[in-house]
Design a protein around this motif. Sequence first.
Motif, mmCIF file in Angstrom:
data_model
loop_
_atom_site.group_PDB
_atom_site.id
_atom_site.type_symbol
_atom_site.label_atom_id
_atom_site.label_comp_id
_atom_site.label_asym_id
_atom_site.label_seq_id
_atom_site.Cartn_x
_atom_site.Cartn_y
_atom_site.Cartn_z
ATOM 1 N N ARG A 128 -13.875 30.404 23.833
ATOM 2 C CA ARG A 128 -13.607 30.266 22.405
ATOM 3 C C ARG A 128 -14.858 30.363 21.536
ATOM 4 O O ARG A 128 -14.768 30.656 20.350
ATOM 5 C CB ARG A 128 -12.938 28.909 22.223
ATOM 6 N N LEU A 160 -12.845 43.911 17.219
ATOM 7 C CA LEU A 160 -12.000 42.746 17.459
ATOM 8 C C LEU A 160 -11.485 42.154 16.155
ATOM 9 O O LEU A 160 -10.320 41.745 16.062
ATOM 10 C CB LEU A 160 -12.771 41.685 18.251
ATOM 11 N N LYS A 161 -12.344 42.120 15.139
ATOM 12 C CA LYS A 161 -11.917 41.622 13.821
ATOM 13 C C LYS A 161 -10.803 42.501 13.265
ATOM 14 O O LYS A 161 -9.772 42.001 12.794
ATOM 15 C CB LYS A 161 -13.088 41.585 12.852
ATOM 16 N N TRP A 193 -8.768 44.505 14.940
ATOM 17 C CA TRP A 193 -7.571 44.343 15.743
ATOM 18 C C TRP A 193 -6.890 43.014 15.436
ATOM 19 O O TRP A 193 -5.662 42.947 15.330
ATOM 20 C CB TRP A 193 -7.892 44.424 17.238
ATOM 21 N N GLY A 194 -7.676 41.956 15.273
ATOM 22 C CA GLY A 194 -7.119 40.645 14.932
ATOM 23 C C GLY A 194 -6.368 40.677 13.617
ATOM 24 O O GLY A 194 -5.303 40.059 13.480
ATOM 25 N N THR A 195 -6.891 41.415 12.648
ATOM 26 C CA THR A 195 -6.214 41.560 11.358
ATOM 27 C C THR A 195 -4.888 42.296 11.536
ATOM 28 O O THR A 195 -3.857 41.857 11.007
ATOM 29 C CB THR A 195 -7.123 42.321 10.362
ATOM 30 N N HIS A 219 -3.145 42.563 14.300
ATOM 31 C CA HIS A 219 -2.273 41.727 15.119
ATOM 32 C C HIS A 219 -1.629 40.627 14.277
ATOM 33 O O HIS A 219 -0.438 40.353 14.399
ATOM 34 C CB HIS A 219 -3.068 41.135 16.287
ATOM 35 N N ARG A 220 -2.423 39.994 13.426
ATOM 36 C CA ARG A 220 -1.898 38.945 12.545
ATOM 37 C C ARG A 220 -0.774 39.513 11.662
ATOM 38 O O ARG A 220 0.262 38.888 11.512
ATOM 39 C CB ARG A 220 -3.023 38.368 11.694
#
Length: 123
Positions: free
Chosen positions: A35, A109-110, A112-114, A116-117
């Motif tokens: 984490r 990753l940022k 993709w995270g956006t 994905h959210r």
Amino acid sequence: MKTTLEKTTQLVCEPEECLASLRPVRDALEVLSGRWKIPILIALSNRPKRFKQISKDINGITDKMLSKELKDLEINKLVTRTVYDTFPPTVEYASTEHSKSLNNVIMALKDWGTLHRKEIIGN
């Protein structure tokens, strides 16, 4: 129906080639797993910081965990630890040139995270 992510990229490789690519992916995930490692690298991305400064930047991390993660990052040559000859000793942590090679990975990753959210909760 394909998801947004499936529309933009596809993993195209022969089975043997895909299996061969798993080792470097596993290596990368082992170095960055957990984490806290990426938040630590982000906290150190602009300038060197002392232990307590990093701790304040990363909400929720314990001193014990921060110490462990910094040691792991140092072993993997992503962070340097400099001890200054003062009383009491001053210790400063900094990102290395090698860690800067992760900038595109962290940005991906940022992104993709956006995506994905948005896919999961619509925000």
